[in-house]
Scaffold this motif. Structure first.
Motif, PDB file in Angstrom:
ATOM      1  N   ALA A   1      -3.966   3.214  13.446  1.00 39.21           N
ATOM      2  CA  ALA A   1      -4.991   2.291  13.793  1.00 39.21           C
ATOM      3  C   ALA A   1      -4.691   1.227  14.785  1.00 39.21           C
ATOM      4  O   ALA A   1      -5.393   1.017  15.738  1.00 39.21           O
ATOM      5  N   GLN A   2      -3.623   0.599  14.551  1.00 41.03           N
ATOM      6  CA  GLN A   2      -3.255  -0.487  15.556  1.00 41.03           C
ATOM      7  C   GLN A   2      -2.865   0.073  16.924  1.00 41.03           C
ATOM      8  O   GLN A   2      -2.996  -0.428  17.883  1.00 41.03           O
ATOM      9  N   ILE A   3      -2.133   1.155  16.824  1.00 40.04           N
ATOM     10  CA  ILE A   3      -1.769   1.889  18.142  1.00 40.04           C
ATOM     11  C   ILE A   3      -2.973   2.387  18.937  1.00 40.04           C
ATOM     12  O   ILE A   3      -3.212   2.057  20.182  1.00 40.04           O
ATOM     13  N   LYS A   4      -3.932   2.777  18.130  1.00 45.65           N
ATOM     14  CA  LYS A   4      -5.215   3.200  18.881  1.00 45.65           C
ATOM     15  C   LYS A   4      -5.937   1.897  19.555  1.00 45.65           C
ATOM     16  O   LYS A   4      -6.475   2.147  20.580  1.00 45.65           O
ATOM     17  N   GLU A   5      -5.881   0.942  18.940  1.00 48.07           N
ATOM     18  CA  GLU A   5      -6.448  -0.174  19.281  1.00 48.07           C
ATOM     19  C   GLU A   5      -6.208  -0.732  20.602  1.00 48.07           C
ATOM     20  O   GLU A   5      -6.846  -1.429  21.568  1.00 48.07           O
ATOM     21  N   LEU A   6      -4.722  -0.359  20.877  1.00 48.61           N
ATOM     22  CA  LEU A   6      -4.254  -0.929  22.408  1.00 48.61           C
ATOM     23  C   LEU A   6      -4.876  -0.167  23.608  1.00 48.61           C
ATOM     24  O   LEU A   6      -4.813  -0.559  24.450  1.00 48.61           O
ATOM     25  N   PHE A   7      -5.467   1.095  23.263  1.00 54.11           N
ATOM     26  CA  PHE A   7      -5.881   2.025  24.364  1.00 54.11           C
ATOM     27  C   PHE A   7      -7.462   1.662  24.506  1.00 54.11           C
ATOM     28  O   PHE A   7      -8.297   2.250  25.323  1.00 54.11           O
ATOM     29  N   GLN A   8      -8.042   1.006  23.632  1.00 53.10           N
ATOM     30  CA  GLN A   8      -9.412   0.486  23.633  1.00 53.10           C
ATOM     31  C   GLN A   8      -9.752  -0.262  24.663  1.00 53.10           C
ATOM     32  O   GLN A   8      -8.956  -1.496  24.512  1.00 53.10           O
ATOM     33  N   LYS A   9     -10.949  -0.256  25.402  1.00 56.89           N
ATOM     34  CA  LYS A   9     -11.477  -1.311  26.507  1.00 56.89           C
ATOM     35  C   LYS A   9     -11.990  -2.585  25.436  1.00 56.89           C
ATOM     36  O   LYS A   9     -12.917  -2.187  24.721  1.00 56.89           O
TER      37      LYS A   9
ATOM     38  N   PRO B   1       0.998  -1.203  -0.060  1.00 56.37           N
ATOM     39  CA  PRO B   1      -0.114  -0.027  -0.087  1.00 56.37           C
ATOM     40  C   PRO B   1       0.852   1.286   0.031  1.00 56.37           C
ATOM     41  O   PRO B   1       1.835   1.282   0.350  1.00 56.37           O
ATOM     42  N   PRO B   2       0.221   2.166  -0.182  1.00 59.96           N
ATOM     43  CA  PRO B   2       1.037   3.518  -0.203  1.00 59.96           C
ATOM     44  C   PRO B   2       1.504   3.931   1.060  1.00 59.96           C
ATOM     45  O   PRO B   2       0.956   3.485   2.067  1.00 59.96           O
TER      46      PRO B   2
ATOM     47  N   LEU C   1       0.813   4.397   7.093  1.00 60.40           N
ATOM     48  CA  LEU C   1       0.921   5.114   8.409  1.00 60.40           C
ATOM     49  C   LEU C   1      -0.563   5.045   9.115  1.00 60.40           C
ATOM     50  O   LEU C   1      -0.466   5.125  10.344  1.00 60.40           O
ATOM     51  N   PHE C   2      -1.634   5.295   8.381  1.00 61.02           N
ATOM     52  CA  PHE C   2      -2.713   5.118   8.709  1.00 61.02           C
ATOM     53  C   PHE C   2      -3.344   3.917   9.490  1.00 61.02           C
ATOM     54  O   PHE C   2      -3.696   3.771  10.644  1.00 61.02           O
ATOM     55  N   GLY C   3      -2.598   2.844   8.828  1.00 63.35           N
ATOM     56  CA  GLY C   3      -2.676   1.371   9.409  1.00 63.35           C
ATOM     57  C   GLY C   3      -1.966   1.256  10.851  1.00 63.35           C
ATOM     58  O   GLY C   3      -2.601   0.850  11.785  1.00 63.35           O
ATOM     59  N   GLN C   4      -0.730   1.940  10.978  1.00 61.70           N
ATOM     60  CA  GLN C   4      -0.360   1.931  12.093  1.00 61.70           C
ATOM     61  C   GLN C   4      -0.546   2.755  13.085  1.00 61.70           C
ATOM     62  O   GLN C   4      -0.842   2.078  14.496  1.00 61.70           O
TER      63      GLN C   4
END
Length: 570
Positions: free
Chosen positions: A550-558, A539-540, A545-548
């Motif tokens: 999103a993965q970091i954001k998921e770490l902080f979700q309950k 992917p471009p 970058l957006f995928g990375q």
């Protein structure tokens, strides 16, 4: 009666003017320092114990004496009176007086003293000359003494300057000397010529014994001519002054021989020595010449240079950075030193920063434009500059033509540019030579930051000339002694090893790597058009970058519970 006789003898012995008192005076006179003409004597002086010297049995053909005393780095005073008088005494590390003898005079005396509390080891000698010999300093108009045979030395980081008073023609005992400036013909002192000599002490030897021992080789006319290097001959049209390149930490002795070409006679001034640094001082002394910042800078520089010496051509961009660092740092150091009063350590740090920027710019030019000739100009110019410095360290560097700044810098530019022109048909060979010679020379500079070596003046003299315009008048002779020959052998061994290794490794390889920017563009086009290339499906960069993120954001979700939360529907 015997006891009474002894008492009478004791009273007579204590009477002033008695025979016993005369004997005491005679014994006290035995404490004088006895000298012989031309014989050196070591004398230990201190403030509390001045010395009186005497010279007996002076030959009748001697017209005048030059009495001199030397110490390594502490001042001593020589005078004709117990209390030094301004016109009959001299103070310094290398001082002397001229004594014009009177008719029938066969002995003379003088006084030696020092202002130092501790013992000062010194060397003294009286030298004799006849009425046909010229009188050193006999036409003094600048210094304190009427007849001043001393040489005065001044030094700074760039140059060491010696000055002396003109000499006069000799005269017989009891006869007034000839006037100094009445006439300018061959019958006056204007016919005299001055040979300036230079003598190097053993390299790295700052001991007192070495200085005093070698000063004995520079006192008399015959010894000076046999042991020292004659630098130049001054005539009536020249000023009685001479400049030399300062060699910090290297002991040098200077002397002047004045010659009468008509009578074929000569006489020597009082020799003077210097280390071009504050010997014996806690700050700025000869033992602390290398600053910590200098040692760190040139040690890291030498490690980088060794890598370039053996692997520079293979790692092409690293070599370009190294050569760009040298050119940018050299030019910036000259600029910042001449236009700002910044401290040395600040200038050195700024030089390192600007050198890195210059190296990166050269690498960027190669990466973007791929101009081979333009990039090879950097190692060619550095190699030419090194060759120019070696040439100037030979006797050719003291030719009068190089005292002209225009000639000097035009020759510098030609030498820097002629190397790339000569190797235009074999650029790879030139580049490997530059890597081997320049990279190995950084080891010499690193050694020069820890101890004295004459080889560091290959580049230091060029730097001095750029920083100090008056350096053009300095005589740039340097000694090549045991340590220099060892370091020269190390330099040659490293250079030959590095050049040989790189030439053998590059056999059968392309002369230079391809243009990096073209390779990068070609790779990008291939990835875009070739669907079979796995990188085509990557992917471009924006989506990655957006995928990375999103993965970091998921770490902080309950996390949600997996149990049933809705009621059962009946």
């Amino acid at each position: 009666m015997e006891l009474l006789g002894l008492l009478i003898l004791g009273v007579l012995a204590w009477r002033p003017g008695s025979t016993w008192a005369a004997e005491s005076a005679g014994n006290a006179s035995e404490g004088l320092l006895e000298f012989s003409v031309g014989r050196f004597r070591y004398v230990s002086l201190s403030r509390a114990f001045p010395k009186e010297a005497i010279l007996r049995d002076i030959p009748s053909n001697v017209s005048f004496l030059i009495i001199q005393i030397h110490s390594q780095h502490q001042n001593t005073t020589i005078s004709f009176s117990k209390v030094p008088l301004p016109n009959a005494s001299a103070t310094g590390m290398d001082t002397g007086l001229v004594l014009a003898l009177q008719p029938e005079q066969s002995q003379c005396s003088w006084h030696l003293q020092t202002g130092e509390a501790g013992p000062v080891q010194s060397l003294a000698v009286p030298l004799s000359y006849t009425e046909r010999d010229p009188v050193p300093g006999g036409c003094n108009l600048e210094f304190d003494l009427d007849v001043d045979p001393n040489i005065y030395v001044e030094y700074d980081f760039f140059e060491t300057t010696i000055k002396f008073a003109p000499a006069n023609l000799g005269s017989a005992r009891g006869v007034n000397p000839l006037p100094c400036d009445v006439s300018s013909g061959q019958d006056s002192r204007w016919r005299l010529q001055y040979d300036i000599y230079q003598y190097f002490l053993p390299e790295g030897d700052l001991t007192e014994g070495a200085a005093l021992q070698h000063l004995q080789r520079m006192a008399g006319v015959a010894q000076v001519a046999a042991n020292a290097l004659k630098v130049v001959t001054l005539t009536e049209d020249d000023k009685t002054t001479m400049s030399f390149s300062s060699l910090g930490g290297q002991g040098v002795i200077y002397n002047v021989i004045v010659r009468d070409p008509i009578l074929n006679t000569s006489a020597a001034y009082v020799p003077v020595h210097t280390y071009a640094c504050g010997l014996g001082t806690p700050q700025g002394g000869c033992s602390t010449l290398g600053r910590v910042s200098t040692k760190v800078f040139f040690t890291l520089f030498a490690l980088f240079g060794l890598f370039i010496c053996f692997f520079g051509h293979r790692f092409w961009k690293t070599e370009l950075f190294f050569m760009g660092f040298i050119i940018a740092g050299f030019l910036f150091y000259i600029l910042v030193t001449r236009v700002t009063p910044a401290a040395y350590d600040v200038r050195l740090i700024l030089t390192a920063v600007v050198g890195c920027i210059g190296g990166l710019l050269v690498v960027a030019v190669w990466w973007r434009f791929g101009t081979l000739l333009l990039c090879l100009l950097c190692p060619g110019m550095v190699l030419g500059t090194l060759g120019y410095g070696v040439l100037l360290l030979t006797p050719m560097g003291n030719l009068g033509v190089f005292q002209d700044d225009a000639v000097y810098w035009v020759a510098f530019c030609l030498m820097a540019l002629i190397v790339p022109v000569i190797f235009l048909a074999c650029l790879r060979v030139m580049n490997i030579l530059a890597c081997g010679l320049v990279g190995s020379y950084t080891v010499v500079l690193a050694v020069g930051s820890y101890s004295y070596t004459s080889l560091s003046f290959i580049t230091l003299n060029i730097l001095k000339r750029a920083l100090y315009p008056d350096f053009r008048r300095a005589f740039t002779s340097v000694p090549l002694q045991t340590n220099d020959f060892i370091l020269l052998a190390v330099w040659g061994m490293l250079a030959v090893s590095g050049i040989t290794l790189q030439i053998r490794r590059e056999l059968g390889q392309p002369p230079f790597p391809p243009h990096p920017y073209k390779l990068w563009k070609r790779e990008q086009e291939r990835r875009v058009t070739n669907v079979l290339d796995p990188s085509y499906h990557i992917p471009p960069l924006r989506e990655r970058l957006f995928g990375q993120l999103a993965q970091i954001k998921e770490l902080f979700q309950k996390e949600e519970s997996t149990g049933e939360r809705t009621p059962l529907l009946l």
